[in-house]
Design an enzyme around this catalytic site. Structure first.
Site, PDB file in Angstrom:
ATOM      1  CE  LYS A   1       9.438  23.062  32.533  1.00 17.41           C
ATOM      2  NZ  LYS A   1      10.379  21.305  32.997  1.00 17.41           N
TER       3      LYS A   1
ATOM      4  CG  ASP B   1      12.917  17.128  28.709  1.00 13.14           C
ATOM      5  OD1 ASP B   1      13.138  18.604  28.421  1.00 13.14           O
ATOM      6  OD2 ASP B   1      12.044  16.517  29.377  1.00 13.14           O
TER       7      ASP B   1
ATOM      8  CD  GLN C   1      10.106  19.874  35.677  1.00 16.86           C
ATOM      9  OE1 GLN C   1      10.095  20.654  34.858  1.00 16.86           O
ATOM     10  NE2 GLN C   1      11.550  19.927  36.075  1.00 16.86           N
TER      11      GLN C   1
HETATM   12  N1  GUN Z   1      14.824  19.364  34.980  1.00 20.93           N
HETATM   13  C1  GUN Z   1      15.496  20.382  35.264  1.00 20.93           C
HETATM   14  N2  GUN Z   1      15.883  20.725  33.679  1.00 20.93           N
HETATM   15  C2  GUN Z   1      14.898  19.818  33.017  1.00 20.93           C
HETATM   16  C3  GUN Z   1      15.009  19.359  30.984  1.00 20.93           C
HETATM   17  O1  GUN Z   1      15.246  20.557  31.418  1.00 20.93           O
HETATM   18  N3  GUN Z   1      13.815  18.908  31.167  1.00 20.93           N
HETATM   19  C4  GUN Z   1      13.280  17.806  32.642  1.00 20.93           C
HETATM   20  N4  GUN Z   1      12.285  16.946  31.982  1.00 20.93           N
HETATM   21  N5  GUN Z   1      13.467  18.080  33.556  1.00 20.93           N
HETATM   22  C5  GUN Z   1      14.282  19.297  34.169  1.00 20.93           C
END
Ligand code: GUN
Length: 292
Positions: free
Chosen positions: A52, A119, A96
């Protein structure tokens, strides 16, 4: 053999669109900013956070990567979220998932400024999705799946879509997106308690597999000509690989690709789209902040 839906190619198309929007925002003195918070050292999470951050840099976004120790307390994490909520250079915040067990994830999500919740996990954004209000944020993975279906020109209006999995990250928002006005699919959500699953999935024109179990979806689950979107990213041991593991989806690709009319590979399907949609949501958050 099914048509392969190429997530990397569609993600590139999204980035090409975003580059234009980012340039326009920068010309008016605004740079979209994303903060990604990782608590602890889960190796898969570290890999996601790194990619990311890398993508932000490639697009010229402002990127903040906060790596906090595994022993971080709830109060410490809330304090960091609060700082990011008040930071005008940050338009999107992602914590995350999953965090370590001492963290109450739902409370962290509620503490996010919903305008920065790229998110789409905050209750306000979940409500907006359920209400068909497109001013909120939709979770990145289901948004990416929908974009893949659109790009593959899959006719969703009235189609039978079966979502496998009911998580807040993928299954539930995916079902809401597919049933919303303008998409208009007939949606079934199946999960670990569903009776006679093959009979349910055999009726599907479109299957979205998001259960987190390697090779769960077999040929017997899939009707000839169905479209299959594989959300799974599972690490399975592989001594022949340098890393000691390889990534496989929730779908038995070998068998299912012989029956499906179109299918996403793993890797190179949904995965690249999730990051592309995160970048897209961050640009959307910046645009909205610019208007207010
Ligand atoms: N863990 C796995 N996929 C995601 C996501 O799309 N966002 C977040 N914050 N954590 C994740």
């Amino acid at each position: 053999m099914a048509h392969l839906i190429d997530g990397r190619a569609v993600a590139e198309k999204v980035y090409a669109e975003l580059r234009g929007e980012i340039a326009a925002l920068k010309a008016s003195g605004r740079t979209p900013g994303l903060a990604v918070v990782l608590v602890g050292d889960n190796p898969a999470s570290r890999a996601y956070v790194r990619s990311k951050d890398k993508m932000c840099r490639e697009l010229g976004l402002h990127s903040v990567k906060l790596e906090l120790p595994a022993a971080t307390t709830q109060d410490e994490l809330l304090a960091r979220v609060d700082e990011l909520n008040r930071d005008a250079a940050i338009h999107g915040i992602l914590v995350q998932s999953p965090p370590p067990k001492q963290i109450d994830e739902a409370a962290i999500v509620r503490a996010l400024d919903p305008r920065k919740d790229v998110d789409g996990f905050h209750p306000l954004n979940v409500a907006k999705l359920a209400m068909g209000d497109d001013s909120g944020f939709v979770p990145c993975t289901p948004l990416g799946c929908l974009r893949l279906l659109r790009e593959a020109a899959v006719d969703l209006c009235g189609a039978n879509a079966v979502v496998l999995g009911r998580s807040m990250i993928v299954g539930k928002p995916m079902a809401l997106l597919l049933m919303n006005k303008g998409v208009d699919a007939t949606v079934t959500v199946a999960h670990s308690r569903t009776r006679d699953l093959p009979q349910v999935t055999q009726r599907a024109d479109v299957i979205i597999a998001a259960i987190g179990q390697p090779h769960f979806v077999k040929a017997e689950h899939v009707r000839e000509g169905a479209v299959v979107i594989d959300v799974g990213i599972n690490r399975v041991d592989d001594v022949t690989s340098e890393r000691g593991y390889r990534l496989v989806g929730d779908v038995d690709f070998e068998a299912v690709s012989k029956k499906a009319s179109a299918i996403t590979p793993v890797p190179g399907g949904v995965g690249p789209m999730t990051i592309a949609m995160l970048m897209s949501n961050t640009v959307k958050a910046c645009r909205a902040a610019a208007r207010s």
